[in-house]
Design a protein around this motif. Structure first.
Motif, PDB file in Angstrom:
ATOM      1  N   THR A   1      15.815  -4.109  -6.870  1.00 41.60           N
ATOM      2  CA  THR A   1      16.926  -4.584  -6.031  1.00 41.60           C
ATOM      3  C   THR A   1      16.440  -5.238  -4.739  1.00 41.60           C
ATOM      4  O   THR A   1      17.179  -6.029  -4.145  1.00 41.60           O
TER       5      THR A   1
ATOM      6  N   ARG B   1      24.614 -10.265  -7.781  1.00 39.93           N
ATOM      7  CA  ARG B   1      25.072 -11.100  -6.678  1.00 39.93           C
ATOM      8  C   ARG B   1      25.679 -12.352  -7.297  1.00 39.93           C
ATOM      9  O   ARG B   1      25.035 -13.014  -8.112  1.00 39.93           O
ATOM     10  N   GLN B   2      26.894 -12.674  -6.898  1.00 41.23           N
ATOM     11  CA  GLN B   2      27.563 -13.837  -7.461  1.00 41.23           C
ATOM     12  C   GLN B   2      28.123 -14.707  -6.342  1.00 41.23           C
ATOM     13  O   GLN B   2      28.543 -14.209  -5.305  1.00 41.23           O
TER      14      GLN B   2
ATOM     15  N   PHE C   1      18.748 -14.549  -5.476  1.00 38.70           N
ATOM     16  CA  PHE C   1      20.026 -15.266  -5.402  1.00 38.70           C
ATOM     17  C   PHE C   1      19.902 -16.485  -4.490  1.00 38.70           C
ATOM     18  O   PHE C   1      20.283 -17.609  -4.865  1.00 38.70           O
TER      19      PHE C   1
ATOM     20  N   GLU D   1      22.253  -4.561 -10.719  1.00 40.74           N
ATOM     21  CA  GLU D   1      23.061  -4.932  -9.574  1.00 40.74           C
ATOM     22  C   GLU D   1      23.184  -6.449  -9.568  1.00 40.74           C
ATOM     23  O   GLU D   1      22.237  -7.159  -9.903  1.00 40.74           O
TER      24      GLU D   1
ATOM     25  N   ASP E   1      18.635 -10.238  -3.337  1.00 39.56           N
ATOM     26  CA  ASP E   1      19.152 -11.235  -2.399  1.00 39.56           C
ATOM     27  C   ASP E   1      18.245 -12.459  -2.336  1.00 39.56           C
ATOM     28  O   ASP E   1      18.728 -13.603  -2.256  1.00 39.56           O
TER      29      ASP E   1
END
Length: 463
Positions: free
Chosen positions: A257, A238-239, A264, A236, A261
């Motif tokens: 997962t 995050r960009q 990131f 998964e 967040d």
């Protein structure tokens, strides 16, 4: 690199194969000679190769996790540093099907991890040349005495690729030593449903055909081979961008997962903070990858630090992102100077804790200094990393203590200005311990030989 656990085993594997492609070539003139089978690092005499410098790799691999079969074509652009009759590449395992030099078929032979190439026409001194190697087989990761398994490591859904110190050769032919940095292009094909992550930034969008998806990545800044990655599997993503505007990509295996967040956001915050401490971020993007592979360590893969089978905390993320400056942009010429990577990144952990207000660097320094005089850390001078014990704790902790001793000797204002100037003057280049000592003395205006001798080169606890 940052270790998450210890107690790793030594396994040795030697792979030897012989292959050749028929070709008729004229004998080389007396001016042409064989390139050396090593780059000149006496601690790792067969790592890297002599006679040329690589400017660019274009690595194309097609990998199938169910069969663990890798099909590769690597194209290398290089320049000769002396007239070459033959030259070597580092490659562990695989069946080499074909090699060409400047589009002409070349003959080749194998001895262990050394792939010797004889071009159809000798290569003149300073001449540029292009090598194309086609190969296939099942990757066999390397195993080190105090490192564990590294290189191209198959996983149930893909691969975990962390190649320090000399594991690039487990997945592409290379000049496998940090003294020869180059630009990289990656074309990675995997079964539909998997994601392929490599260094730098993605070029275009992934394309799918025949049940497979191809990803293209480009690292347009010089990079050592051990920092190259092609980590792939189910992820998964995050960009976005850091608050400071740097592109940021975080990826996590489905089992991790809950870290996505946080990885990131933390990577963004720390990258921006280090830019204020060490100077402008040297690359085009930042971030990190958490994979479901119990490597027991993290590795500072350029632009995409890799965390093997654990939820990384802020300290480890701070360490790996500091490496983007110290280790990745500023690279060592010889492995004996490894403290310039690991001591700086470990000290960055202390600086991050100091910035957060949880612990001062002085407290971390004193805690280590209170260790008994016969503690193993004092018997291992970190200024000369040992090849059989390369990632010894002293290289990390006593390396960091050296920097704190320097900070106390020259004062905060000079010390932090010194860090920025060191990173700026050697951006994308190579550095040595002697260079740093000379630089510190020149920048501070102080005579520091006794300090560096005590902390880096003496097998005892400094006073």
């Amino acid at each position: 690199m940052h270790f998450n656990r210890r107690g790793m085993a030594l396994v040795a594997a030697l792979v030897s194969a012989l292959a050749c492609a028929p070709a008729d070539e004229p004998p080389p003139t007396t001016d042409h000679r064989a390139g050396a089978p090593g780059i000149g690092d006496t601690d790792f005499p067969k790592d890297g190769n002599g006679g040329y410098d690589i400017t660019q790799y274009a690595i194309a691999i097609d990998y199938t996790p169910t069969s663990k079969r890798l099909i590769g074509v690597t194209t290398i652009k290089a320049g000769a540093t002396h007239a070459l009759s033959t030259f070597n590449l580092d490659l562990a395992g695989y069946d080499v099907r074909e090699i060409s030099v400047n589009d002409a078929p070349a003959t080749f032979s194998r001895q262990g991890d050394e792939l010797t190439v004889r071009p159809a026409h000798p290569i003149d001194n300073h001449a540029g040349f292009t090598v194309k190697v086609s190969y296939s087989g099942v990757p066999k990761p390397a195993v080190g005495s105090n490192l564990g398994t590294y290189g191209f490591m198959p996983t149930p859904d893909g691969a975990f690729v962390a190649a320090e110190p000399n594991g690039a050769k487990t997945w592409f032919p290379s000049n496998d030593h940090p003294a020869d940095k180059a630009l990289f292009d990656f074309t990675i094909t995997v079964p539909v449903g998997l994601t392929a992550l490599a260094n730098g930034e993605m070029v275009g969008q992934p394309t799918t055909a025949g049940g497979k998806t191809t990803y293209r990545w480009r690292e347009s800044h010089p990079m050592a081979t051990y920092l190259a990655t092609a980590t792939l599997g189910k992820f998964e993503l995050r960009q976005g961008r850091t608050p400071g505007g740097i592109p940021n990509l975080a990826a996590a295996d489905p089992r991790f997962t809950t870290s996505l967040d946080r990885l990131f956001a933390t990577s963004a915050t720390i990258t921006d903070h280090w830019a204020t401490v060490f100077g402008p971020y040297p690359f085009g993007s930042t971030g990190g990858v958490v994979d479901d592979y119990a490597a027991g360590y993290a590795l500072e893969n350029q632009t995409k630090p890799l965390y093997g089978g654990f939820h990384p905390d802020e300290s480890i993320i701070a360490h790996e992102l500091a490496h983007q400056w110290f280790g990745n942009s500023l690279s060592i010429k010889r492995w004996k100077d490894l403290w310039l990577n690991e001591g700086f990144a470990t000290y960055a952990e202390w600086l991050w804790a100091e910035h957060k207000g949880t612990k001062t660097a002085e407290a971390a320094f004193q805690q280590l200094h209170r260790r008994r005089a016969n503690d193993p850390i004092w018997k291992y001078p970190p200024g000369r990393a040992q090849p059989v014990d390369l990632f010894n704790q002293s290289v990390y902790s006593r390396g960091a203590m050296t920097l704190h001793a320097l900070r106390k000797a020259v004062g905060d204002q000079t010390f932090f200005a010194l860090l920025k100037k060191w990173a700026a003057e050697h951006r994308y280049g190579h550095v040595t311990t002697d260079q740093f000592i000379t630089f510190a003395e020149r920048t501070s205006g102080k005579e520091l030989s006794a300090l560096f001798d005590a902390w880096l080169f003496q097998p005892r606890r400094p006073a």
